[in-house]
Design a protein around this motif. Structure first.
Motif, short mmCIF file in Angstrom:
data_model
loop_
_atom_site.label_atom_id
_atom_site.label_comp_id
_atom_site.label_asym_id
_atom_site.label_seq_id
_atom_site.Cartn_x
_atom_site.Cartn_y
_atom_site.Cartn_z
N ALA A 135 0.83 -1.20 0.00
CA ALA A 135 0.00 0.00 0.00
C ALA A 135 0.87 1.25 0.00
O ALA A 135 0.54 2.27 -0.64
N GLU A 136 1.99 1.21 0.70
CA GLU A 136 2.88 2.36 0.74
C GLU A 136 3.51 2.61 -0.63
O GLU A 136 3.62 3.77 -1.07
N ALA A 137 3.85 1.52 -1.35
CA ALA A 137 4.40 1.67 -2.71
C ALA A 137 3.36 2.25 -3.66
O ALA A 137 3.67 3.11 -4.51
N SER A 138 2.12 1.80 -3.54
CA SER A 138 1.04 2.34 -4.39
C SER A 138 0.87 3.82 -4.13
O SER A 138 0.65 4.61 -5.08
N GLU A 158 3.12 5.92 -3.06
CA GLU A 158 4.26 6.63 -3.66
C GLU A 158 4.08 6.78 -5.17
O GLU A 158 4.43 7.83 -5.75
N GLY A 159 3.54 5.75 -5.84
CA GLY A 159 3.29 5.84 -7.29
C GLY A 159 2.28 6.91 -7.60
O GLY A 159 2.44 7.68 -8.57
N ARG A 199 -6.07 12.63 -9.11
CA ARG A 199 -4.86 12.13 -8.45
C ARG A 199 -4.94 12.37 -6.94
O ARG A 199 -4.57 11.50 -6.14
N ASP A 200 -5.45 13.55 -6.56
CA ASP A 200 -5.57 13.84 -5.12
C ASP A 200 -6.54 12.86 -4.44
O ASP A 200 -6.30 12.41 -3.32
N ALA A 201 -7.65 12.54 -5.13
CA ALA A 201 -8.61 11.59 -4.57
C ALA A 201 -8.00 10.20 -4.44
O ALA A 201 -8.18 9.50 -3.43
N ALA A 234 -5.50 5.99 -1.18
CA ALA A 234 -4.32 5.16 -0.94
C ALA A 234 -3.80 5.35 0.48
O ALA A 234 -3.31 4.40 1.11
N LYS A 235 -3.88 6.60 0.96
CA LYS A 235 -3.45 6.85 2.34
C LYS A 235 -4.34 6.09 3.33
O LYS A 235 -3.85 5.53 4.33
#
Length: 399
Positions: free
Chosen positions: A124-127, A129-130, A183-185, A190-191
Protein backbone atom coordinates in the motif's frame (compact mmCIF):
# COMPACT_ATOMS: atom_id res chain seq x y z
CA UNK A 1 -28.90 -66.15 161.19
CA UNK A 2 -28.38 -68.70 158.45
CA UNK A 3 -31.62 -67.71 156.63
CA UNK A 4 -30.63 -64.11 156.03
CA UNK A 5 -28.40 -64.70 153.04
CA UNK A 6 -30.98 -66.95 151.43
CA UNK A 7 -33.71 -64.38 151.86
CA UNK A 8 -31.47 -61.70 150.49
CA UNK A 9 -30.66 -63.74 147.37
CA UNK A 10 -34.34 -64.38 146.76
CA UNK A 11 -35.15 -60.71 146.89
CA UNK A 12 -32.42 -59.91 144.41
CA UNK A 13 -33.75 -62.45 141.92
CA UNK A 14 -37.26 -61.07 142.17
CA UNK A 15 -36.07 -57.50 141.48
CA UNK A 16 -34.06 -58.58 138.47
CA UNK A 17 -37.05 -60.27 136.85
CA UNK A 18 -39.19 -57.17 137.42
CA UNK A 19 -36.56 -54.93 135.75
CA UNK A 20 -36.34 -57.25 132.72
CA UNK A 21 -40.13 -57.15 132.33
CA UNK A 22 -40.26 -53.38 132.43
CA UNK A 23 -37.45 -53.08 129.87
CA UNK A 24 -39.29 -55.40 127.45
CA UNK A 25 -42.50 -53.40 127.81
CA UNK A 26 -40.79 -50.10 126.87
CA UNK A 27 -39.18 -51.71 123.85
CA UNK A 28 -42.53 -52.96 122.60
CA UNK A 29 -44.05 -49.55 123.03
CA UNK A 30 -41.23 -47.93 121.02
CA UNK A 31 -41.59 -50.48 118.22
CA UNK A 32 -45.34 -49.86 118.03
CA UNK A 33 -44.83 -46.11 117.80
CA UNK A 34 -42.25 -46.54 115.05
CA UNK A 35 -44.61 -48.75 113.05
CA UNK A 36 -47.42 -46.24 113.44
CA UNK A 37 -45.14 -43.43 112.21
CA UNK A 38 -44.09 -45.42 109.15
CA UNK A 39 -47.68 -46.28 108.40
CA UNK A 40 -48.76 -42.65 108.64
CA UNK A 41 -45.96 -41.49 106.34
CA UNK A 42 -46.93 -44.12 103.76
CA UNK A 43 -50.60 -43.14 103.83
CA UNK A 44 -49.70 -39.47 103.39
CA UNK A 45 -47.34 -40.25 100.51
CA UNK A 46 -50.03 -42.27 98.75
CA UNK A 47 -53.14 -40.22 99.37
CA UNK A 48 -51.69 -36.76 100.00
CA UNK A 49 -48.55 -36.46 97.85
CA UNK A 50 -46.54 -33.25 98.24
CA UNK A 51 -46.24 -31.01 95.16
CA UNK A 52 -42.72 -30.78 93.73
CA UNK A 53 -41.42 -27.33 92.78
CA UNK A 54 -41.93 -26.77 89.00
CA UNK A 55 -38.85 -26.81 86.79
CA UNK A 56 -38.39 -24.86 83.54
CA UNK A 57 -35.92 -24.25 80.76
CA UNK A 58 -35.20 -20.55 80.96
CA UNK A 59 -33.31 -17.76 79.24
CA UNK A 60 -31.97 -14.59 80.75
CA UNK A 61 -33.06 -11.22 79.41
CA UNK A 62 -29.85 -9.67 78.10
CA UNK A 63 -28.62 -6.95 75.75
CA UNK A 64 -27.54 -7.97 72.28
CA UNK A 65 -27.14 -6.66 68.72
CA UNK A 66 -30.04 -7.83 66.55
CA UNK A 67 -30.59 -7.71 62.81
CA UNK A 68 -33.18 -8.90 60.38
CA UNK A 69 -31.76 -9.94 57.01
CA UNK A 70 -32.58 -11.70 53.77
CA UNK A 71 -30.21 -14.60 53.31
CA UNK A 72 -29.01 -15.74 49.90
CA UNK A 73 -26.30 -17.71 48.17
CA UNK A 74 -24.05 -15.90 45.71
CA UNK A 75 -20.98 -16.27 43.53
CA UNK A 76 -17.97 -14.01 43.18
CA UNK A 77 -17.05 -12.51 39.82
CA UNK A 78 -14.42 -10.09 38.59
CA UNK A 79 -15.71 -6.53 38.43
CA UNK A 80 -14.40 -6.34 34.86
CA UNK A 81 -13.49 -9.28 32.67
CA UNK A 82 -12.30 -8.93 29.07
CA UNK A 83 -11.81 -11.67 26.50
CA UNK A 84 -8.77 -10.57 24.49
CA UNK A 85 -9.06 -11.67 20.86
CA UNK A 86 -7.18 -11.37 17.57
CA UNK A 87 -8.36 -9.05 14.81
CA UNK A 88 -6.04 -10.51 12.19
CA UNK A 89 -5.47 -14.06 11.03
CA UNK A 90 -2.16 -15.81 11.36
CA UNK A 91 -0.03 -17.97 13.58
CA UNK A 92 0.33 -17.04 17.24
CA UNK A 93 4.06 -16.42 17.14
CA UNK A 94 4.71 -15.58 20.76
CA UNK A 95 2.76 -15.50 24.04
CA UNK A 96 4.35 -13.02 26.44
CA UNK A 97 2.30 -13.79 29.59
CA UNK A 98 1.45 -16.79 31.71
CA UNK A 99 -1.64 -17.76 33.65
CA UNK A 100 -1.99 -15.66 36.79
CA UNK A 101 0.30 -12.84 35.64
CA UNK A 102 -0.75 -9.31 36.54
CA UNK A 103 -0.54 -6.93 33.60
CA UNK A 104 -0.95 -3.20 32.99
CA UNK A 105 -3.03 -1.55 30.30
CA UNK A 106 -1.01 -1.37 27.06
CA UNK A 107 1.36 -4.18 28.01
CA UNK A 108 2.29 -6.62 25.22
CA UNK A 109 0.47 -9.91 25.67
CA UNK A 110 1.09 -11.83 22.44
CA UNK A 111 2.35 -11.48 18.88
CA UNK A 112 0.77 -12.89 15.72
CA UNK A 113 3.02 -13.53 12.72
CA UNK A 114 3.24 -10.00 11.19
CA UNK A 115 4.74 -10.92 7.80
CA UNK A 116 1.50 -10.92 5.79
CA UNK A 117 0.23 -7.68 7.30
CA UNK A 118 3.63 -6.11 6.90
CA UNK A 119 3.76 -6.99 3.21
CA UNK A 120 0.28 -5.57 2.69
CA UNK A 121 1.36 -2.32 4.34
CA UNK A 122 4.50 -2.12 2.20
CA UNK A 123 2.47 -2.73 -0.95
CA UNK A 124 0.00 0.00 0.00
CA UNK A 125 2.88 2.36 0.74
CA UNK A 126 4.40 1.67 -2.71
CA UNK A 127 1.04 2.34 -4.39
CA UNK A 128 0.79 5.62 -2.55
CA UNK A 129 4.26 6.63 -3.66
CA UNK A 130 3.29 5.84 -7.29
CA UNK A 131 0.21 8.01 -7.04
CA UNK A 132 2.21 10.84 -5.55
CA UNK A 133 4.62 10.63 -8.49
CA UNK A 134 1.72 10.67 -10.95
CA UNK A 135 0.29 13.72 -9.21
CA UNK A 136 3.61 15.50 -9.50
CA UNK A 137 3.71 14.73 -13.23
CA UNK A 138 0.14 15.97 -13.67
CA UNK A 139 0.96 19.11 -11.70
CA UNK A 140 3.90 19.85 -14.02
CA UNK A 141 1.74 19.32 -17.09
CA UNK A 142 -0.88 21.65 -15.63
CA UNK A 143 1.68 24.38 -15.05
CA UNK A 144 2.82 24.00 -18.69
CA UNK A 145 -0.80 24.14 -19.87
CA UNK A 146 -1.31 27.37 -17.96
CA UNK A 147 1.73 28.86 -19.64
CA UNK A 148 0.51 27.73 -23.07
CA UNK A 149 -2.93 29.19 -22.45
CA UNK A 150 -1.44 32.54 -21.40
CA UNK A 151 0.74 32.55 -24.50
CA UNK A 152 -2.28 31.82 -26.74
CA UNK A 153 -4.20 34.70 -25.15
CA UNK A 154 -1.26 37.05 -25.80
CA UNK A 155 -0.98 35.92 -29.39
CA UNK A 156 -4.72 36.26 -29.91
CA UNK A 157 -4.53 39.88 -28.80
CA UNK A 158 -2.04 40.46 -31.59
CA UNK A 159 -4.15 38.30 -33.90
CA UNK A 160 -1.18 35.91 -34.16
CA UNK A 161 -3.29 32.84 -33.39
CA UNK A 162 -6.83 31.60 -33.75
CA UNK A 163 -9.61 31.30 -31.21
CA UNK A 164 -9.58 27.55 -31.77
CA UNK A 165 -6.01 27.36 -30.55
CA UNK A 166 -6.97 29.32 -27.44
CA UNK A 167 -9.93 27.05 -26.76
CA UNK A 168 -7.75 23.95 -27.22
CA UNK A 169 -5.21 25.31 -24.71
CA UNK A 170 -7.99 26.15 -22.26
CA UNK A 171 -9.51 22.65 -22.59
CA UNK A 172 -6.14 21.03 -21.97
CA UNK A 173 -5.68 23.09 -18.83
CA UNK A 174 -9.12 22.14 -17.47
CA UNK A 175 -8.47 18.49 -18.30
CA UNK A 176 -5.20 18.52 -16.40
CA UNK A 177 -6.89 20.24 -13.45
CA UNK A 178 -9.47 17.46 -13.41
CA UNK A 179 -6.70 14.88 -13.61
CA UNK A 180 -4.97 16.53 -10.68
CA UNK A 181 -8.15 16.38 -8.63
CA UNK A 182 -8.47 12.70 -9.48
CA UNK A 183 -4.86 12.13 -8.45
CA UNK A 184 -5.57 13.84 -5.12
CA UNK A 185 -8.61 11.59 -4.57
CA UNK A 186 -6.59 8.51 -5.43
CA UNK A 187 -3.85 9.59 -3.06
CA UNK A 188 -6.36 10.13 -0.26
CA UNK A 189 -7.80 6.68 -0.84
CA UNK A 190 -4.32 5.16 -0.94
CA UNK A 191 -3.45 6.85 2.34
CA UNK A 192 -6.56 5.36 3.96
CA UNK A 193 -5.63 1.95 2.59
CA UNK A 194 -2.11 2.33 3.94
CA UNK A 195 -3.43 3.39 7.33
CA UNK A 196 -5.72 0.35 7.39
CA UNK A 197 -2.84 -2.00 6.60
CA UNK A 198 -0.68 -0.30 9.21
CA UNK A 199 -3.51 -0.75 11.72
CA UNK A 200 -3.78 -4.41 10.75
CA UNK A 201 -0.05 -4.68 11.24
CA UNK A 202 -0.48 -3.14 14.69
CA UNK A 203 -3.16 -5.76 15.45
CA UNK A 204 -0.47 -8.42 15.24
CA UNK A 205 0.74 -7.08 18.59
CA UNK A 206 -1.91 -7.94 21.18
CA UNK A 207 -1.90 -5.33 23.95
CA UNK A 208 -3.71 -5.43 27.30
CA UNK A 209 -6.92 -3.36 27.14
CA UNK A 210 -7.17 -3.06 30.95
CA UNK A 211 -5.16 -3.58 34.11
CA UNK A 212 -5.85 -7.08 35.32
CA UNK A 213 -4.82 -10.65 35.89
CA UNK A 214 -4.49 -13.33 33.24
CA UNK A 215 -7.46 -15.50 34.19
CA UNK A 216 -7.42 -17.90 31.24
CA UNK A 217 -5.32 -18.73 28.17
CA UNK A 218 -7.26 -20.35 25.33
CA UNK A 219 -4.71 -20.20 22.48
CA UNK A 220 -1.14 -21.44 22.71
CA UNK A 221 1.99 -20.48 20.83
CA UNK A 222 2.12 -22.02 17.35
CA UNK A 223 -1.64 -22.22 16.89
CA UNK A 224 -3.20 -20.49 13.91
CA UNK A 225 -6.03 -18.06 14.52
CA UNK A 226 -8.57 -17.13 11.86
CA UNK A 227 -10.34 -13.81 12.25
CA UNK A 228 -12.45 -13.93 9.11
CA UNK A 229 -15.88 -13.76 10.80
CA UNK A 230 -15.26 -13.07 14.48
CA UNK A 231 -12.27 -12.33 16.68
CA UNK A 232 -10.95 -15.58 18.14
CA UNK A 233 -10.29 -15.47 21.87
CA UNK A 234 -6.64 -15.74 22.90
CA UNK A 235 -6.83 -15.13 26.64
CA UNK A 236 -8.98 -13.55 29.34
CA UNK A 237 -8.06 -10.66 31.62
CA UNK A 238 -9.90 -10.10 34.90
CA UNK A 239 -9.79 -7.03 37.12
CA UNK A 240 -9.77 -8.58 40.61
CA UNK A 241 -9.03 -5.35 42.51
CA UNK A 242 -12.80 -5.14 42.88
CA UNK A 243 -15.11 -8.13 43.18
CA UNK A 244 -18.74 -8.24 42.11
CA UNK A 245 -21.03 -10.51 44.11
CA UNK A 246 -24.08 -11.91 42.34
CA UNK A 247 -26.57 -13.13 44.95
CA UNK A 248 -29.68 -15.12 44.08
CA UNK A 249 -32.75 -13.69 45.84
CA UNK A 250 -35.86 -15.84 45.94
CA UNK A 251 -39.10 -14.37 44.64
CA UNK A 252 -40.48 -14.57 48.19
CA UNK A 253 -37.81 -12.13 49.43
CA UNK A 254 -37.15 -9.92 46.41
CA UNK A 255 -39.91 -7.46 47.40
CA UNK A 256 -38.03 -6.74 50.65
CA UNK A 257 -34.75 -5.66 49.06
CA UNK A 258 -33.73 -2.59 47.08
CA UNK A 259 -30.61 -0.78 45.91
CA UNK A 260 -28.68 1.01 48.62
CA UNK A 261 -29.24 -1.52 51.42
CA UNK A 262 -26.26 -2.64 53.51
CA UNK A 263 -25.06 -6.12 52.68
CA UNK A 264 -22.28 -8.46 53.74
CA UNK A 265 -21.09 -11.96 52.95
CA UNK A 266 -18.77 -14.70 54.14
CA UNK A 267 -16.94 -17.39 52.19
CA UNK A 268 -16.59 -21.09 52.84
CA UNK A 269 -12.87 -20.66 53.46
CA UNK A 270 -13.34 -17.78 55.94
CA UNK A 271 -16.74 -18.27 57.61
CA UNK A 272 -15.87 -15.83 60.43
CA UNK A 273 -14.71 -12.96 58.19
CA UNK A 274 -17.34 -10.60 56.83
CA UNK A 275 -16.98 -8.49 53.69
CA UNK A 276 -19.28 -5.46 53.63
CA UNK A 277 -20.80 -3.57 50.72
CA UNK A 278 -23.91 -1.79 49.50
CA UNK A 279 -26.50 -3.30 47.16
CA UNK A 280 -26.02 -1.77 43.70
CA UNK A 281 -28.84 -3.21 41.63
CA UNK A 282 -31.32 -6.04 41.22
CA UNK A 283 -31.48 -7.47 37.72
CA UNK A 284 -35.08 -7.34 36.43
CA UNK A 285 -34.91 -10.61 34.50
CA UNK A 286 -35.13 -13.68 36.76
CA UNK A 287 -33.44 -17.04 36.48
CA UNK A 288 -35.26 -20.34 36.91
CA UNK A 289 -33.44 -22.97 38.97
CA UNK A 290 -35.25 -26.29 39.42
CA UNK A 291 -38.58 -24.53 38.74
CA UNK A 292 -37.79 -21.91 41.40
CA UNK A 293 -37.55 -18.23 40.48
CA UNK A 294 -34.51 -16.20 41.60
CA UNK A 295 -33.45 -12.61 40.95
CA UNK A 296 -29.78 -11.60 40.88
CA UNK A 297 -28.75 -8.86 43.29
CA UNK A 298 -25.38 -7.21 42.55
CA UNK A 299 -22.90 -5.40 44.77
CA UNK A 300 -19.15 -4.79 44.88
CA UNK A 301 -16.44 -5.09 47.52
CA UNK A 302 -12.76 -4.04 47.33
CA UNK A 303 -10.24 -6.87 46.94
CA UNK A 304 -6.78 -5.26 47.15
CA UNK A 305 -5.01 -8.46 48.21
CA UNK A 306 -6.84 -10.63 45.65
CA UNK A 307 -7.77 -13.04 48.46
CA UNK A 308 -11.23 -13.31 46.93
CA UNK A 309 -11.27 -15.32 43.72
CA UNK A 310 -13.68 -15.84 40.86
CA UNK A 311 -16.54 -18.32 41.25
CA UNK A 312 -16.16 -18.58 45.04
CA UNK A 313 -19.40 -19.28 46.89
CA UNK A 314 -20.66 -16.48 49.13
CA UNK A 315 -23.19 -16.65 51.97
CA UNK A 316 -24.92 -13.28 51.58
CA UNK A 317 -27.02 -11.33 54.09
CA UNK A 318 -28.96 -8.25 52.98
CA UNK A 319 -29.70 -6.24 56.13
CA UNK A 320 -33.33 -5.13 56.46
CA UNK A 321 -33.23 -3.83 60.07
CA UNK A 322 -30.57 -3.46 62.73
CA UNK A 323 -30.74 -2.73 66.46
CA UNK A 324 -27.64 -2.34 68.62
CA UNK A 325 -27.36 -3.29 72.31
CA UNK A 326 -31.07 -3.84 72.97
CA UNK A 327 -32.85 -6.10 75.47
CA UNK A 328 -33.70 -9.39 73.81
CA UNK A 329 -35.09 -12.84 74.53
CA UNK A 330 -35.47 -15.98 72.40
CA UNK A 331 -38.57 -15.86 70.21
CA UNK A 332 -39.55 -19.27 71.64
CA UNK A 333 -40.32 -17.50 74.92
CA UNK A 334 -43.21 -15.56 73.33
CA UNK A 335 -46.70 -16.77 74.16
CA UNK A 336 -50.07 -15.66 72.86
CA UNK A 337 -50.38 -12.30 71.16
CA UNK A 338 -52.97 -9.88 72.50
CA UNK A 339 -55.10 -7.49 70.47
CA UNK A 340 -52.86 -4.56 71.42
CA UNK A 341 -49.86 -6.36 69.91
CA UNK A 342 -48.28 -7.38 73.19
CA UNK A 343 -47.16 -10.91 73.91
CA UNK A 344 -47.54 -13.03 77.03
CA UNK A 345 -44.23 -14.10 78.53
CA UNK A 346 -43.77 -16.34 81.60
CA UNK A 347 -41.23 -14.93 84.04
CA UNK A 348 -39.69 -17.00 86.84
CA UNK A 349 -39.77 -15.24 90.23
CA UNK A 350 -37.45 -15.62 93.22
CA UNK A 351 -39.70 -18.39 94.56
CA UNK A 352 -39.14 -20.43 91.37
CA UNK A 353 -42.76 -19.98 90.24
CA UNK A 354 -43.47 -18.63 86.75
CA UNK A 355 -45.99 -15.80 86.34
CA UNK A 356 -47.43 -14.30 83.17
CA UNK A 357 -46.30 -10.87 82.07
CA UNK A 358 -47.25 -8.75 79.05
CA UNK A 359 -44.36 -7.39 76.98
CA UNK A 360 -44.02 -5.13 73.98
CA UNK A 361 -41.63 -6.38 71.28
CA UNK A 362 -39.64 -4.78 68.47
CA UNK A 363 -37.28 -6.27 65.91
CA UNK A 364 -37.79 -10.01 65.47
CA UNK A 365 -35.39 -12.12 63.39
CA UNK A 366 -37.17 -15.40 64.24
CA UNK A 367 -34.37 -16.35 66.63
CA UNK A 368 -34.18 -13.42 69.03
CA UNK A 369 -36.74 -10.69 69.59
CA UNK A 370 -36.24 -7.18 70.94
CA UNK A 371 -38.06 -6.31 74.18
CA UNK A 372 -39.25 -2.70 74.33
CA UNK A 373 -40.93 -2.87 77.74
CA UNK A 374 -42.31 -5.33 80.30
CA UNK A 375 -38.98 -6.95 81.21
CA UNK A 376 -35.69 -5.84 82.66
CA UNK A 377 -32.17 -7.08 82.15
CA UNK A 378 -31.48 -10.23 84.15
CA UNK A 379 -35.09 -11.50 84.28
CA UNK A 380 -35.54 -15.21 83.58
CA UNK A 381 -38.16 -16.03 80.98
CA UNK A 382 -39.54 -19.51 80.44
CA UNK A 383 -38.67 -21.10 77.12
CA UNK A 384 -40.17 -24.50 77.96
CA UNK A 385 -41.33 -26.82 80.73
CA UNK A 386 -38.73 -29.41 81.73
CA UNK A 387 -39.83 -33.02 82.34
CA UNK A 388 -39.90 -33.86 86.06
CA UNK A 389 -37.61 -36.49 87.49
CA UNK A 390 -34.72 -35.79 85.10
CA UNK A 391 -31.47 -34.45 86.40
CA UNK A 392 -31.14 -32.11 83.42
CA UNK A 393 -34.70 -30.82 83.80
CA UNK A 394 -33.78 -27.23 84.69
CA UNK A 395 -31.44 -25.49 82.25
CA UNK A 396 -30.65 -21.80 82.25
CA UNK A 397 -29.83 -20.33 78.82
CA UNK A 398 -27.94 -17.10 78.38
CA UNK A 399 -26.96 -16.83 82.02
Amino acid sequence: MLCLPSCFIYLLEENAMAWKFKRWSWLRIAMVLLLLALLGWGVKAIFFPSKAAPQYTTAKVAKADLESAVLATGTLQAFRKVDVGAQVSGQLQKLDVELGDRVKKGQLLATIDPELAQNEALNAEASLEGLLAQRQSTLLQLEQAKIDLARQHAMLSREATSKQAVEDASLKQRTLQSDLAQRDADIKKAKLTLDSFKTRLGYTRILAPIDGEVAAITTLEGQTVIAAQQAPNLLTLADLDTITVKAQISEADVMKVHAGQAVYFTTLGQPDKRYYGKLRAIQPTPEKVNNAIFYNALFEVPNPTHALRQDMTAQVAIVLEHAKSVLSIPTIALGAKAKDGRYTVRVVGVDGIAVDRQVKTGLNNNVQVQVLDGLKEGDLVVTGDAALGKSEASVTVGG
